[in-house]
Enzyme design. Structure first.
Site, PDB file in Angstrom:
ATOM      1  N   SER A  43       4.559   1.948  -1.097  1.00 48.15           N
ATOM      2  CA  SER A  43       5.819   1.561  -0.477  1.00 48.15           C
ATOM      3  C   SER A  43       6.544   0.608  -1.410  1.00 48.15           C
ATOM      4  O   SER A  43       5.961  -0.350  -1.924  1.00 48.15           O
ATOM      5  CB  SER A  43       5.541   0.867   0.868  1.00 48.15           C
ATOM      6  OG  SER A  43       6.749   0.417   1.457  1.00 48.15           O
ATOM      7  N   LYS A  47      10.222   5.704  -4.663  1.00 53.46           N
ATOM      8  CA  LYS A  47      10.148   7.158  -4.416  1.00 53.46           C
ATOM      9  C   LYS A  47      11.466   7.730  -3.908  1.00 53.46           C
ATOM     10  O   LYS A  47      11.973   8.713  -4.447  1.00 53.46           O
ATOM     11  CB  LYS A  47       9.027   7.462  -3.402  1.00 53.46           C
ATOM     12  CG  LYS A  47       7.645   7.039  -3.844  1.00 53.46           C
ATOM     13  CD  LYS A  47       6.596   7.356  -2.795  1.00 53.46           C
ATOM     14  CE  LYS A  47       6.840   6.674  -1.474  1.00 53.46           C
ATOM     15  NZ  LYS A  47       6.838   5.182  -1.569  1.00 53.46           N
ATOM     16  N   ASP A  71      10.291   8.604   5.516  1.00 53.06           N
ATOM     17  CA  ASP A  71      10.806   7.897   6.692  1.00 53.06           C
ATOM     18  C   ASP A  71      11.589   8.846   7.594  1.00 53.06           C
ATOM     19  O   ASP A  71      11.468   8.807   8.827  1.00 53.06           O
ATOM     20  CB  ASP A  71      11.704   6.733   6.266  1.00 53.06           C
ATOM     21  CG  ASP A  71      10.913   5.513   5.827  1.00 53.06           C
ATOM     22  OD1 ASP A  71       9.673   5.524   5.971  1.00 53.06           O
ATOM     23  OD2 ASP A  71      11.525   4.550   5.337  1.00 53.06           O
ATOM     24  N   ARG A  74       9.729  11.165  10.011  1.00 52.42           N
ATOM     25  CA  ARG A  74       9.099  10.489  11.146  1.00 52.42           C
ATOM     26  C   ARG A  74      10.095  10.201  12.269  1.00 52.42           C
ATOM     27  O   ARG A  74       9.715   9.709  13.331  1.00 52.42           O
ATOM     28  CB  ARG A  74       8.417   9.195  10.682  1.00 52.42           C
ATOM     29  CG  ARG A  74       7.079   9.463   9.976  1.00 52.42           C
ATOM     30  CD  ARG A  74       6.366   8.176   9.614  1.00 52.42           C
ATOM     31  NE  ARG A  74       5.038   8.409   9.061  1.00 52.42           N
ATOM     32  CZ  ARG A  74       3.923   8.536   9.774  1.00 52.42           C
ATOM     33  NH1 ARG A  74       3.990   8.465  11.094  1.00 52.42           N
ATOM     34  NH2 ARG A  74       2.754   8.735   9.193  1.00 52.42           N
ATOM     35  N   SER A 115       1.958   9.307   0.940  1.00 49.79           N
ATOM     36  CA  SER A 115       0.806  10.227   0.850  1.00 49.79           C
ATOM     37  C   SER A 115      -0.358   9.584   0.084  1.00 49.79           C
ATOM     38  O   SER A 115      -0.676  10.008  -1.029  1.00 49.79           O
ATOM     39  CB  SER A 115       1.219  11.560   0.218  1.00 49.79           C
ATOM     40  OG  SER A 115       2.065  11.411  -0.889  1.00 49.79           O
ATOM     41  N   GLY A 164      -3.862  -1.644   8.393  1.00 51.88           N
ATOM     42  CA  GLY A 164      -3.974  -0.352   7.725  1.00 51.88           C
ATOM     43  C   GLY A 164      -2.795  -0.046   6.821  1.00 51.88           C
ATOM     44  O   GLY A 164      -2.379   1.115   6.716  1.00 51.88           O
TER      45      GLY A 164
END
Length: 216
Positions: A43, A47, A71, A74, A115, A164
């Site tokens: 992040s 990208k 983003d 989602r 990913s 996470g």
């Protein structure tokens, strides 16, 4: 019928229908070959910015492409998924299947997605024919990504508010043999601009014949 994330439906009464127009005909119309350019990295590694730069550059070249942003998907396609390992796997599976369909339509499909797990990226590679999957690894140090923390996510992860989080308490598995590696700085230590990064990716597409029509 309820489908659990990551699991194939139990239906057996379905079959694949080949398209009426062959893929090579669609590619001939577009004078390009359908492919998937999979941009992966932490992040804040840039990208989405690089995907946008490639998109604009290809449009100026008269090439048809589309960006599937991590983003954005989602908000719709994957809005039912969280960020557990299983949900991340399902997220990539869905994006990969959509990217495959778009490549089959002849588009240069740009995917901008963290990913983090190598096996998930290799799954998508396995969906494509040889040479049609171009993995672009954003080799940008965590320190630079944190400085670009416009969403404040790294601060929340460091504080333990977000659990996470890739690069903090969840791993990012570095690509072993990406087709293209983009580094944040050049040999002189200067930051590489998104446009220069886009040019590197496009050069790869040109050299490998993905921006020209198929030979019959």
């Amino acid at each position: 019928m309820t489908v659990v994330a990551g699991m194939a439906p139990a239906c057996t009464n379905i079959r694949w229908h080949d398209g009426c127009v062959e893929r090579k005909e669609r590619q001939s119309l577009l004078n390009q070959k359908g492919c998937v350019v999979w941009i992966t990295g932490l992040s804040g590694s840039g990208k989405s910015t690089v995907a946008c730069a490639i998109d604009h550059a290809l449009a100026r070249m008269g090439k048809l492409c589309y960006v599937l942003d991590g983003d954005n998907v989602r908000h719709g396609l994957c809005k039912d998924l969280g960020f557990s390992t299983a949900d991340r796997e399902e997220n990539i599976r869905r994006v990969g299947e959509v990217a495959k369909l778009m490549a089959d339509a002849g588009l240069v499909t740009l995917v901008s997605c963290i990913s983090p797990y190598r096996r998930d990226r290799e799954f998508v590679r396995g969906l494509m024919s040889k040479g049609e999957f171009v993995e672009v690894y954003m080799k940008v140090p965590l320190s630079i990504c944190e400085k670009r923390d416009c969403k404040g996510l790294y601060k929340l992860a460091r504080a333990g508010v977000i659990k996470g989080f890739t690069g903090i308490d969840d791993p990012y598995e570095v690509s072993e043999k990406p087709e293209v590696t983009l580094e944040a700085t050049n040999v002189a230590g200067e930051l590489v601009t998104p446009d220069c990064m886009a040019e590197t990716v496009i050069d790869h597409l040109v050299v490998n014949g993905l921006l020209s029509g198929p030979c019959f």
